[in-house]
Every structure is written in structure tokens, then in C-alpha cells.
Design a protein around this motif. Structure first.
Motif, short mmCIF file in Angstrom:
data_model
loop_
_atom_site.label_atom_id
_atom_site.label_comp_id
_atom_site.label_asym_id
_atom_site.label_seq_id
_atom_site.Cartn_x
_atom_site.Cartn_y
_atom_site.Cartn_z
N LYS A 31 0.77 -1.35 0.04
CA LYS A 31 0.00 0.08 -0.04
C LYS A 31 0.77 1.18 0.11
O LYS A 31 0.38 2.26 0.04
N ASN A 34 0.72 4.74 -4.99
CA ASN A 34 -0.53 5.27 -5.54
C ASN A 34 -1.02 4.64 -7.07
O ASN A 34 -1.69 5.09 -7.62
N ARG A 38 -2.68 -4.09 -7.00
CA ARG A 38 -2.53 -5.28 -5.95
C ARG A 38 -1.60 -6.19 -6.15
O ARG A 38 -1.63 -6.97 -7.14
N ASN A 59 -6.27 -2.75 -7.86
CA ASN A 59 -6.98 -2.78 -6.47
C ASN A 59 -8.42 -2.29 -6.66
O ASN A 59 -8.38 -1.19 -6.11
N GLU A 62 -9.89 -0.52 -3.44
CA GLU A 62 -9.57 0.47 -2.98
C GLU A 62 -9.78 1.79 -4.04
O GLU A 62 -10.15 2.84 -3.69
N LYS A 105 -19.34 -0.47 -1.20
CA LYS A 105 -18.49 -0.25 -2.07
C LYS A 105 -18.92 -1.06 -3.49
O LYS A 105 -18.48 -0.84 -4.66
N ASP A 119 -17.24 -0.82 2.94
CA ASP A 119 -15.82 -0.13 2.95
C ASP A 119 -15.20 -0.66 4.20
O ASP A 119 -13.86 -0.69 3.96
N ILE A 160 -12.56 -8.05 -0.37
CA ILE A 160 -12.35 -7.09 -1.59
C ILE A 160 -13.24 -7.08 -2.50
O ILE A 160 -13.04 -6.36 -3.53
N GLU A 174 -8.68 -10.06 0.52
CA GLU A 174 -7.56 -9.56 0.51
C GLU A 174 -6.18 -10.27 0.04
O GLU A 174 -5.18 -9.92 -0.57
#
Length: 462
Positions: A31, A34, A38, A59, A62, A105, A119, A160, A174
Motif C-alpha cells: 500500500k 498510489n 494489488r 486494486n 481501493e 463499495k 468499505d 475485497i 485481500e
């Protein structure tokens, strides 16, 4: 209120169903950047292995925006999540209960149930639970009419992604694990999930795949997955070829023999090389129609397998495919997304244009009343700057960059927000009081209902 439809050389009815009788891994998320990618580490095995190249996937969790859940259409089994007193909605309604105040999400419509991902990585479900599709125990039908959290083996798991079919759901964690609950069905009735004939009322973890899973998708009665090594795994019903690894001969001769081992265990799909290209393709995206599967390689090449009776696979001969085949007509463009219904497919390209292919009855192609079938991807000229697409069995949806949603197709179940039962042969804009001050993020279709994710326009700076 269900309209009976005509069929063509297909072992499945196109009638939206009222009942189920008819639709060791180690990884790390980096993480620190930016990039929106993933990165999953290589799995560990006791035996030496040849080092495999790993793929990187966006990802999406996110990157996804958050919003509230809205539903409309038929809700007689609780799939609208609006309580026992509301069996039908012609306009989008806000789902409250345990979802009130939650940041969502993703929302997915199954055959007669709905599943949401928040989320904070939690999964909520509501709707019909007669095959365990809610992933939670219910003492009576009334407990399925409002959203409740899915616990069990999902407790403490960071989910996720989610997917749903007629009577099942899947969740991706994840760290690359997949969890399933519910049941698959075939032409004989209940096929099972982990064991033949048996449903799973709570999530179970798949432990047969030795690598991290990075993408999942569900058809009506099958699940397809991509691993971090770019391989494809499938499980579930394979009667129309949607598993891509069981021959038509084996299916017709074997019947239900050894279904548990052959169908209910995730196994790899062997994909042929593309003529003129070196090496076998590695895959990074997977999408499912009701009875077919589409996989996209890291080079952008598209393969498909499953039901093709209306050319929905992009293959003009109309013959179903039981093993993966390269689809030239789908590989000519770079696609952002592919979505499939019962007899049609939608494709969204990198420029925001939408293409449809397959059966056009009831307007699901969005190409007008004169187009009853399309044997190649055909652009819907009325749509521009589209960022998300979705499909139900006989309906289609799209969302543009400004947060406006559009619908077309069968109107029988009030899935289109027109308020009428008339079919819509070209896209119409979504209507409703709940959308006046909201922008739509995503929209999708269940068996007889529509689900939306929307956010306040002020949040988007509009």
C-alpha cells in the motif's frame, strides 16, 4: 407477473424465475504507492517449483467509490431489502436496516437475492435463502427481507470483492482466498456446492487452489477465478460449456457421475495458444454471462466458452463451446468491461462506447425494434462516455461519467424505472426521487430486480 418467453435451441428457459426450480496462500498488499495495483506474493509449497511470472491487477476495492444501496423491481422473496411490506418497487428505493449509514463499495443482484460489500470489508445479504444464498442462518422467510451481515468463516476476513449467481455467492479476500456459500443447480435440480446435492448455508473456504486468486465472477450456476499466475479455475454447473474444461461428450455420457469431483472442485482451464503468438496466454480479467464465461489475457486477447446459441460469445456459427476459444471479434478492441445476460453480451471499450451482441428480443440490445439479433458487437449510438455496464437476464444498464444511469430491455418486472411494464428498445435515463440529488456509481440486474450504488452529488463536487 412473469412474461413467458419463446426459446431457441436452448436447454434453459428465458423466463425470469420465481423459484429455484427453474437462476495455503501467502500474499501481501503493498500500500505504499498510489499505482492502484494489488501485488501478491508467490505462494509457498513444500516442493520446489519453477518460478512463475506474477500478474498485477488493479486494486478495484481501493479504487471504488462508496455510496448507498438502492433497489427496484420485484421483491416477493426479500431481494429488495425493504421489509416484508414491500413486494414491488417501480422506482429506486433506499435500502436501510443494518446498511443505514454504511459506506458501500459494491452491490450485486443474484437470482432472487442481493449481496453488498462495505468499505470496512464486510458482506451483507438479503432475499431468498432456500438454497443458502444469504450465507447466514434464517429461522423463517421474514429474516431475509432486510440486510444482515454474513459471518461465520468471513468473520475477521477482509473481503475485497463479491459475486452472485442464481442461488450462490462468492467472496474474495485481500490475501487471495475465495469463500463460497449457497448452491449450484443443473437440469436435474440441486447440484450442490462443496458436496453433491448439499447446499452450504454459511461461507466455506476453497482450499484446493494453491495460488492467490485475484479476480472472481459468477454466472447463474458457476464461478470462474483468475490466479496471480494468470491461470483460470472454474467450478459449478458445466452443462452449457461454461466451465471450459468438460467436453460435451463427457457431459452427455457421464451425467451426474462423479459430479462432486468433476464439477464442485475448482480445477484449471487449459487455454490454447493463439496462432502466430509465442507462449500460452496469461489472464488478468474474468467475466460471466448467465451460462458462459469470458477471460481476457494480459495482452488484451479475449477467449470464451459456454452457451452461444445467439452468438453471445462473439462466435458467428451459433454453436456453444465447451473448451476455450479465441474470439477475434472481441479482441479487436481494448475493453474496460464485459457483462452478460441470458442470451446477450455487453462490452464497454476504452473510449466509453458500449457494444451489444446476441438476442435482441424485448429490447435488451438497445438497438431498436428492428434488431432482433446481432452476430457481432454493435455500437449503441445513443450512449457516450460510459464508465460502467451491467446486465440482467433480459435487461441492460449503463452509467456515464456524470453519474447518469440508463436502462433498456424487458419491462415486465419494473426493472427499468419507467414505471410501466412496456419494453424499452433503446436506452432511457433512470428516473426516481432517490436519484434527484444522487449520482449513480454502478447498476446491475438480478433475476427480477435491479440494484444500484449511488452517492450524493455534493460529494462528487457537482
Amino acid at each position: 407477473m412473469v412474461r413467458k418467453l419463446s426459446t431457441k435451441d436452448v436447454g434453459k428457459t428465458e423466463e425470469p424465475k420465481k423459484s429455484r426450480g427453474r437462476p495455503r496462500k501467502i500474499s501481501a498488499v503493498e500500500k505504499g504507492s498510489n499505482s492502484g495495483k494489488r501485488k501478491l506474493s508467490k505462494s509457498v509449497s513444500e516442493e520446489p517449483r519453477i518460478k512463475q511470472k506474477k500478474i498485477e491487477v488493479p486494486n478495484l476495492f481501493e479504487l471504488a467509490s462508496v455510496g448507498v444501496a438502492l433497489t427496484l423491481g420485484q421483491g416477493d422473496t426479500g431481494q429488495l431489502g425493504l421489509g416484508e411490506d414491500i413486494m414491488e418497487r417501480k422506482k429506486p428505493a433506499l435500502v436501510r436496516g443494518e446498511l443505514d449509514g454504511k459506506k458501500i463499495k459494491k452491490i450485486i443482484g443474484g437470482g432472487m437475492h442481493t449481496v453488498c460489500l462495505t468499505d470496512d470489508h464486510k458482506v451483507y445479504s438479503f432475499g431468498c435463502n432456500d438454497e443458502g444464498a444469504l450465507g447466514r442462518l434464517t429461522s423463517d422467510d421474514s429474516e431475509g427481507f432486510e440486510p444482515k451481515i454474513v459471518g461465520g468463516s468471513l468473520e475477521g476476513v477482509k473481503v475485497i470483492d463479491i459475486s452472485a449467481g442464481d442461488s450462490h455467492c462468492a467472496a474474495l479476500s485481500e490475501d487471495g482466498n475465495v469463500f463460497l456459500w449457497g448452491c449450484f443447480r443443473d437440469n436435474h435440480g440441486r447440484l450442490g456446492l462443496a458436496k453433491e446435492w448439499e447446499k452450504c448455508g454459511e461461507p466455506i473456504k476453497l482450499d484446493q487452489i494453491q495460488n492467490c486468486v485475484v479476480a472472481i465472477a459468477s454466472g447463474c450456476d458457476h464461478v470462474a477465478m483468475i490466479t496471480d499466475e494468470g491461470k483460470v479455475f472454474t467450478l459449478g454447473c458445466g452443462e452449457q460449456g461454461q466451465l471450459g474444461r468438460l467436453s460435451k461428450y463427457a457431459l452427455s455420457r457421464g451425467g451426474r457421475k462423479s459430479a462432486e469431483e468433476r464439477c464442485l472442485r475448482p480445477k484449471p482451464v487449459t487455454v490454447p495458444k493463439i496462432k502466430g503468438k509465442s507462449g500460452k496466454p496469461m489472464f488478468c480479467e474474468v467475466y460471466c454471462g448467465s451460462y458462459c464465461t469470458y477471460i481476457v489475457s494480459t495482452d488484451g486477447d479475449v477467449f470464451g466458452f459456454g452457451l452461444n446459441n445467439y452468438h453471445q460469445l462473439g462466435i458467428p456459427d451459433g454453436e456453444s463451446r465447451y473448451m476455450p476459444v479465441y474470439i477475434p471479434t472481441f479482441s479487436e478492441k481494448k475493453w474496460r468491461s464485459i457483462s452478460g445476460g441470458l442470451h446477450h453480451s455487453m462490452l464497454l471499450d476504452e473510449h466509453g462506447d458500449v457494444y451489444c451482441i446476441g438476442r435482441g428480443d424485448y429490447g435488451r440490445l438497445g438497438l431498436g425494434e428492428k434488431v432482433l439479433i446481432a452476430d457481432k458487437p454493435t455500437k449503441i449510438e445513443a450512449l457516450q462516455n460510459i464508465v460502467q455496464i451491467g446486465a440482467g437476464p433480459c435487461v441492460s444498464f449503463a452509467v456515464d461519467k456524470n453519474g447518469k444511469a440508463f436502462a433498456w430491455g424487458m419491462g415486465t418486472n419494473f426493472q427499468l424505472t419507467s414505471g410501466e411494464e412496456d419494453d424499452e428498445w433503446t436506452p432511457i435515463e433512470f428516473r426516481g426521487k432517490q436519484l434527484e440529488e444522487r449520482s449513480v456509481i454502478m447498476v446491475g440486474g438480478g433475476g427480477q430486480h435491479t440494484v444500484l450504488l449511488a452517492c450524493d452529488k455534493i460529494v462528487n463536487g457537482e
